[in-house]
Design a protein around this motif. Structure first.
Motif, PDB file in Angstrom:
ATOM      1  N   ARG A 392       2.214   6.627   9.827  1.00  0.00           N
ATOM      2  CA  ARG A 392       2.138   8.055  10.112  1.00  0.00           C
ATOM      3  C   ARG A 392       1.603   8.759   8.871  1.00  0.00           C
ATOM      4  O   ARG A 392       2.246   8.779   7.821  1.00  0.00           O
ATOM      5  CB  ARG A 392       3.515   8.606  10.488  1.00  0.00           C
ATOM      6  CG  ARG A 392       3.994   8.156  11.860  1.00  0.00           C
ATOM      7  CD  ARG A 392       5.216   8.940  12.283  1.00  0.00           C
ATOM      8  NE  ARG A 392       5.650   8.591  13.628  1.00  0.00           N
ATOM      9  CZ  ARG A 392       6.664   9.173  14.267  1.00  0.00           C
ATOM     10  NH1 ARG A 392       7.334  10.139  13.654  1.00  0.00           N
ATOM     11  NH2 ARG A 392       6.992   8.798  15.471  1.00  0.00           N
ATOM     12  N   SER A 393       0.436   9.353   9.028  1.00  0.00           N
ATOM     13  CA  SER A 393      -0.232   9.955   7.873  1.00  0.00           C
ATOM     14  C   SER A 393       0.472  11.209   7.374  1.00  0.00           C
ATOM     15  O   SER A 393       0.166  11.692   6.281  1.00  0.00           O
ATOM     16  CB  SER A 393      -1.680  10.285   8.226  1.00  0.00           C
ATOM     17  OG  SER A 393      -1.740  11.134   9.353  1.00  0.00           O
ATOM     18  N   THR A 394       1.403  11.772   8.157  1.00  0.00           N
ATOM     19  CA  THR A 394       2.107  12.986   7.732  1.00  0.00           C
ATOM     20  C   THR A 394       3.342  12.690   6.886  1.00  0.00           C
ATOM     21  O   THR A 394       3.973  13.623   6.380  1.00  0.00           O
ATOM     22  CB  THR A 394       2.533  13.810   8.956  1.00  0.00           C
ATOM     23  OG1 THR A 394       3.355  13.004   9.818  1.00  0.00           O
ATOM     24  CG2 THR A 394       1.313  14.289   9.736  1.00  0.00           C
ATOM     25  N   LYS A 395       3.700  11.433   6.739  1.00  0.00           N
ATOM     26  CA  LYS A 395       4.859  11.083   5.929  1.00  0.00           C
ATOM     27  C   LYS A 395       4.572  11.315   4.448  1.00  0.00           C
ATOM     28  O   LYS A 395       3.420  11.346   4.014  1.00  0.00           O
ATOM     29  CB  LYS A 395       5.244   9.616   6.162  1.00  0.00           C
ATOM     30  CG  LYS A 395       5.774   9.321   7.560  1.00  0.00           C
ATOM     31  CD  LYS A 395       7.117   9.981   7.803  1.00  0.00           C
ATOM     32  CE  LYS A 395       7.700   9.594   9.143  1.00  0.00           C
ATOM     33  NZ  LYS A 395       9.020  10.206   9.373  1.00  0.00           N
ATOM     34  N   SER A 396       5.648  11.470   3.697  1.00  0.00           N
ATOM     35  CA  SER A 396       5.508  11.721   2.260  1.00  0.00           C
ATOM     36  C   SER A 396       5.335  10.405   1.498  1.00  0.00           C
ATOM     37  O   SER A 396       5.882   9.377   1.901  1.00  0.00           O
ATOM     38  CB  SER A 396       6.740  12.461   1.736  1.00  0.00           C
ATOM     39  OG  SER A 396       6.908  13.694   2.393  1.00  0.00           O
ATOM     40  N   PRO A 397       4.600  10.443   0.385  1.00  0.00           N
ATOM     41  CA  PRO A 397       4.462   9.235  -0.438  1.00  0.00           C
ATOM     42  C   PRO A 397       5.724   8.989  -1.252  1.00  0.00           C
ATOM     43  O   PRO A 397       6.570   9.875  -1.407  1.00  0.00           O
ATOM     44  CB  PRO A 397       3.270   9.564  -1.332  1.00  0.00           C
ATOM     45  CG  PRO A 397       3.312  11.049  -1.464  1.00  0.00           C
ATOM     46  CD  PRO A 397       3.829  11.573  -0.150  1.00  0.00           C
ATOM     47  N   GLY A 398       5.822   7.800  -1.793  1.00  0.00           N
ATOM     48  CA  GLY A 398       6.956   7.463  -2.643  1.00  0.00           C
ATOM     49  C   GLY A 398       6.679   7.773  -4.103  1.00  0.00           C
ATOM     50  O   GLY A 398       5.722   8.483  -4.440  1.00  0.00           O
ATOM     51  N   PRO A 399       7.508   7.254  -5.004  1.00  0.00           N
ATOM     52  CA  PRO A 399       7.315   7.524  -6.434  1.00  0.00           C
ATOM     53  C   PRO A 399       5.974   7.046  -6.989  1.00  0.00           C
ATOM     54  O   PRO A 399       5.507   7.578  -8.004  1.00  0.00           O
ATOM     55  CB  PRO A 399       8.483   6.761  -7.090  1.00  0.00           C
ATOM     56  CG  PRO A 399       9.502   6.610  -6.016  1.00  0.00           C
ATOM     57  CD  PRO A 399       8.732   6.475  -4.750  1.00  0.00           C
ATOM     58  N   ASP A 400       5.348   6.058  -6.342  1.00  0.00           N
ATOM     59  CA  ASP A 400       4.061   5.572  -6.857  1.00  0.00           C
ATOM     60  C   ASP A 400       2.910   6.492  -6.509  1.00  0.00           C
ATOM     61  O   ASP A 400       1.805   6.342  -7.051  1.00  0.00           O
ATOM     62  CB  ASP A 400       3.780   4.163  -6.347  1.00  0.00           C
ATOM     63  CG  ASP A 400       3.745   4.087  -4.825  1.00  0.00           C
ATOM     64  OD1 ASP A 400       3.902   5.138  -4.168  1.00  0.00           O
ATOM     65  OD2 ASP A 400       3.566   2.976  -4.286  1.00  0.00           O
ATOM     66  N   GLY A 401       3.110   7.464  -5.605  1.00  0.00           N
ATOM     67  CA  GLY A 401       2.090   8.460  -5.302  1.00  0.00           C
ATOM     68  C   GLY A 401       1.013   8.018  -4.340  1.00  0.00           C
ATOM     69  O   GLY A 401       0.115   8.804  -4.019  1.00  0.00           O
ATOM     70  N   ILE A 402       1.041   6.782  -3.844  1.00  0.00           N
ATOM     71  CA  ILE A 402       0.031   6.309  -2.887  1.00  0.00           C
ATOM     72  C   ILE A 402       0.375   6.869  -1.512  1.00  0.00           C
ATOM     73  O   ILE A 402       1.387   6.505  -0.916  1.00  0.00           O
ATOM     74  CB  ILE A 402      -0.033   4.781  -2.852  1.00  0.00           C
ATOM     75  CG1 ILE A 402      -0.305   4.234  -4.253  1.00  0.00           C
ATOM     76  CG2 ILE A 402      -1.112   4.326  -1.876  1.00  0.00           C
ATOM     77  CD1 ILE A 402      -1.616   4.667  -4.844  1.00  0.00           C
ATOM     78  N   HIS A 403      -0.476   7.749  -1.003  1.00  0.00           N
ATOM     79  CA  HIS A 403      -0.172   8.470   0.228  1.00  0.00           C
ATOM     80  C   HIS A 403      -0.487   7.612   1.454  1.00  0.00           C
ATOM     81  O   HIS A 403      -1.490   6.885   1.479  1.00  0.00           O
ATOM     82  CB  HIS A 403      -0.990   9.766   0.285  1.00  0.00           C
ATOM     83  CG  HIS A 403      -0.412  10.795   1.193  1.00  0.00           C
ATOM     84  ND1 HIS A 403      -0.566  10.765   2.560  1.00  0.00           N
ATOM     85  CD2 HIS A 403       0.363  11.900   0.933  1.00  0.00           C
ATOM     86  CE1 HIS A 403       0.054  11.793   3.105  1.00  0.00           C
ATOM     87  NE2 HIS A 403       0.623  12.489   2.148  1.00  0.00           N
ATOM     88  N   PRO A 404       0.347   7.696   2.511  1.00  0.00           N
ATOM     89  CA  PRO A 404       0.069   6.913   3.725  1.00  0.00           C
ATOM     90  C   PRO A 404      -1.233   7.306   4.403  1.00  0.00           C
ATOM     91  O   PRO A 404      -1.822   6.495   5.128  1.00  0.00           O
ATOM     92  CB  PRO A 404       1.288   7.212   4.618  1.00  0.00           C
ATOM     93  CG  PRO A 404       1.892   8.450   4.071  1.00  0.00           C
ATOM     94  CD  PRO A 404       1.626   8.412   2.607  1.00  0.00           C
ATOM     95  N   HIS A 405      -1.698   8.544   4.196  1.00  0.00           N
ATOM     96  CA  HIS A 405      -2.972   8.961   4.778  1.00  0.00           C
ATOM     97  C   HIS A 405      -4.112   8.103   4.217  1.00  0.00           C
ATOM     98  O   HIS A 405      -5.014   7.695   4.959  1.00  0.00           O
ATOM     99  CB  HIS A 405      -3.228  10.440   4.473  1.00  0.00           C
ATOM    100  CG  HIS A 405      -4.224  11.073   5.377  1.00  0.00           C
ATOM    101  ND1 HIS A 405      -3.977  12.223   6.083  1.00  0.00           N
ATOM    102  CD2 HIS A 405      -5.485  10.725   5.717  1.00  0.00           C
ATOM    103  CE1 HIS A 405      -5.029  12.549   6.797  1.00  0.00           C
ATOM    104  NE2 HIS A 405      -5.965  11.646   6.588  1.00  0.00           N
ATOM    105  N   VAL A 406      -4.072   7.823   2.925  1.00  0.00           N
ATOM    106  CA  VAL A 406      -5.094   6.982   2.297  1.00  0.00           C
ATOM    107  C   VAL A 406      -4.992   5.555   2.813  1.00  0.00           C
ATOM    108  O   VAL A 406      -6.012   4.913   3.144  1.00  0.00           O
ATOM    109  CB  VAL A 406      -4.953   7.026   0.764  1.00  0.00           C
ATOM    110  CG1 VAL A 406      -5.922   6.057   0.095  1.00  0.00           C
ATOM    111  CG2 VAL A 406      -5.188   8.441   0.249  1.00  0.00           C
ATOM    112  N   LEU A 407      -3.764   5.026   2.894  1.00  0.00           N
ATOM    113  CA  LEU A 407      -3.586   3.651   3.349  1.00  0.00           C
ATOM    114  C   LEU A 407      -4.042   3.482   4.798  1.00  0.00           C
ATOM    115  O   LEU A 407      -4.625   2.448   5.160  1.00  0.00           O
ATOM    116  CB  LEU A 407      -2.115   3.252   3.212  1.00  0.00           C
ATOM    117  CG  LEU A 407      -1.566   3.192   1.780  1.00  0.00           C
ATOM    118  CD1 LEU A 407      -0.077   2.914   1.794  1.00  0.00           C
ATOM    119  CD2 LEU A 407      -2.305   2.136   0.959  1.00  0.00           C
ATOM    120  N   LYS A 408      -3.797   4.483   5.617  1.00  0.00           N
ATOM    121  CA  LYS A 408      -4.197   4.386   7.025  1.00  0.00           C
ATOM    122  C   LYS A 408      -5.710   4.495   7.186  1.00  0.00           C
ATOM    123  O   LYS A 408      -6.319   3.727   7.940  1.00  0.00           O
ATOM    124  CB  LYS A 408      -3.500   5.481   7.832  1.00  0.00           C
ATOM    125  CG  LYS A 408      -3.772   5.411   9.322  1.00  0.00           C
ATOM    126  CD  LYS A 408      -2.923   6.393  10.092  1.00  0.00           C
ATOM    127  CE  LYS A 408      -3.139   6.248  11.598  1.00  0.00           C
ATOM    128  NZ  LYS A 408      -2.249   7.157  12.368  1.00  0.00           N
TER     129      LYS A 408
END
Length: 612
Positions: A392-408
């Motif tokens: 889900r691209s709207t979820k928040s990233p974790g402490p590492d800052g890698i956003h799920p929008h980028v991963l998707k």
């Protein structure tokens, strides 16, 4: 927002909107006027600013005494008074009036002089094409240079009063925090995909078996390209404003409306005024249409993207859900007010619920029969890519800052390096430290909001780690189901089962008992902080007893060891705390791990039991 009399029919009413970071508080005087509202804002060096808004109808009494009260030296060091005073016969360029010394106009001017106030509005603020323009809306301060950039803009809606826009110069004491956030929906993903389409095997192969170094190298390369291809913007924490997007047509009409208002102010031509009214009505109609379409769009996405709905709903609230002053953990009932102190108080409480596992021998656990031994987890590019595409691209990233929008968006490109890192992590049985860190968001449950124990922690962990957790969880749950190792009394965290199914089953059993003449006594139990109190060594012992593959147990043991958590509130972070026990809430593997830990609970209870 501070308001008065806006719901009554015997007055026009006034209100003041204040940004939450100003921390304005309501203020009252001994002498009051029906339509006035006041607030006070703290400044640096123990100074303060009083802001007042007044509406005086043409037939109402004088407001002179009220302004005298507000400008007393012991009230505040700075004063800003605004409003519609309805004194059309005062020339504010010369501070002269055509009335006699007994008129209300003359007394008002003299009162403002005696209070040593400066009036900044000199242009007409009320316009009608069939009447003489008047200066009715005024701005007073007790310092000459407090107000600059004063403009009389086009009215709001069908009002005939112009909007006053100005800059107030004051040394406000705030803890406002601005952060930089990326606009992931406006990123150039084609270019980003091209930049990251490199030979990942050649880059990561020299560090095979060292997932910590591999992950650092991966994050460094991705972050560098993200900085290039995804724009960012400044965001003010504490703001709950949700802007409605507008199209080019709306912007064109709005610019045209403002130009017509300027032309009308210059010429006082009735034709210009009527043309302005025409475009004003068009802008108003189009604005309402845009809002309806925007709300309809949010409603259509409420099932798939509930975060959009709640963000918009919060933007409509008159108050923001901020954490109030909290009691200190020492039991002295002392309130902490600073955001950093609040984060530390909550962090101390969340860490206090951890249990210190005794270093004793494990109790005997009933052996199980395994018909289908667990195989080693096979991780490849294809199954990693499948999980990335379902993020889900709207979820928040974790402490590492890698956003799920980028991963998707880059699932086909990044699945290769992530698969290599996952294999290295499982093979070595080690988890990178950044995957063991969690940012905690405190969520209020119920009761006294000042009590830290009434908040529960929600963990934000690395999204990349969650991808690996999902692969491990699916492999573990498939093994447990294939060997029929899950208790049939368990309804929570099991696919194909739910609370509704549990309720139907329980009601059916109770009804059958009552029909056969038996009595039914019910005890409801809820374990406090159940996730946080799971002992790590005993959990691993149970996994080994279920004959879970050593690859998984070794990885899980390292995953639970050496974890840290940091409470983040309003842009401020607490000191990091060690996690000595518990299943991290907010992780993917957490519910499945908890399920295996309590799986044998029904075996030790003689009577009927149902778990959810």
């Amino acid at each position: 927002m501070f308001s008065t009399n806006i719901d009554q029919t015997n007055g026009r009413g006034v209100l003041i909107y204040s940004a939450s970071w100003l921390k304005a508080s309501p203020y009252t005087f001994s002498c009051t006027v029906h339509d006035s509202i006041w607030c006070k804002i703290s400044l640096r060096q123990h100074d303060s600013l009083i802001v007042g808004c007044i509406y005086r109808s043409p037939t109402s009494s004088s407001v002179n005494d009220l302004i005298k009260c507000a400008t007393k030296p012991n009230e505040a060091s700075h004063v800003l008074i605004m409003g519609d005073f309805n004194y059309p016969h005062i020339n504010w360029d010369t501070w002269m009036t055509i009335g006699s010394h007994t008129s209300s106009d003359y007394k008002f001017v003299e009162a403002m002089k005696n209070c040593f106030l400066f009036q900044h509005v000199t242009q007409p603020t009320r316009y009608r094409y069939d009447q003489t323009p008047n200066v009715l809306d005024l701005i007073f301060t007790n310092e000459e240079n407090m107000v600059t950039d004063l403009k009389v803009l086009a009215p709001l809606g069908k009002s005939d009063h112009g909007v006053l826009s100005f800059t107030l110069h004051c040394y406000i004491e705030t803890d406002i925090t601005e952060v930089s956030r990326r606009q992931y929906n406006k990123g150039d993903y084609d270019q980003l995909r091209c930049n990251l389409n490199i030979d990942w095997e050649a880059v990561l192969a020299p560090f095979d078996g060292d997932p910590e170094t591999q992950l650092k190298l991966f994050n460094k390369i991705v972050e560098k390209e993200v900085d290039t291809c995804i724009p960012s913007y400044k965001f003010r924490l504490g703001s709950n404003l949700r802007k409605i997007p507008v199209n080019a047509e709306f912007r064109r009409l709005n610019r045209r409306k403002r130009r017509l208002w300027t032309r009308y102010m210059e010429s006082k031509d009735r034709t210009k005024y009527l043309e302005y009214c025409k475009f004003r009505n068009k802008v108003r109609a189009l604005s309402r249409k845009n809002q309806r379409e925007f709300e309809r769009l949010i409603a259509s996405k409420v099932r798939d993207e509930p975060k959009l709905f709640w963000n918009y709903a919060k933007s409509k609230l008159k108050t923001t859900e901020r954490i109030p002053d909290l009691y200190s953990p020492d039991g002295a009932k002392v309130l902490v007010t600073n955001d950093v102190d609040k984060a530390n108080v909550l962090s101390d409480f969340f860490a206090s619920v951890f249990t210190q596992e005794p270093n004793t021998e494990f109790p005997d656990v009933a052996s199980v029969t395994i018909e289908h031994p667990m195989t080693q987890l096979d991780i490849n590019k294809e199954n990693v890519q499948k999980v990335l595409q379902n993020l889900r691209s709207t979820k928040s990233p974790g402490p590492d800052g890698i956003h799920p929008h980028v991963l998707k968006e880059l699932s086909t490109t990044l699945s290769t390096p992530l698969a290599l890192i996952f294999k290295s992590s499982l093979a070595s049985g080690t988890v990178p430290m950044s995957w063991k860190a969690a940012n905690i968001s405190p969520i209020f449950k119920k009761g006294d909001k000042r009590d830290p124990s009434n908040y529960r922690p929600i963990s934000l962990t690395s999204v990349a780690c969650k991808v690996l957790e999902k692969l491990i969880r699916d492999h573990l749950m498939e093994y447990l189901k294939k060997n029929n190792l899950l208790s049939n009394k368990q309804y929570g965290f099991v696919s194909g089962r739910s609370v509704s199914l549990q309720l139907i089953t329980v009601m059916n059993d109770w009804t059958r008992m009552l029909d056969s003449g038996q009595s039914v006594d019910v005890i409801y139990l809820d374990f406090m902080k159940a996730f946080d109190k799971v002992p790590h060594r005993r959990l691993i012992h149970k996994l080994k007893n279920l004959e879970v593959h050593s690859q998984i147990t070794q990885w899980m043991e390292n995953f639970l060891t050496g974890r840290t958590q940091t409470v983040v509130y309003n842009g401020h972070c607490s000191a990091a705390k060690d996690v000595n026990s518990g299943i991290p809430q907010g992780t993917v593997i957490g519910p499945a791990s908890f399920l295996t830990f309590i799986n044998d609970l029904p075996d030790n209870i003689i009577t009927y039991i149902s778990i959810c």
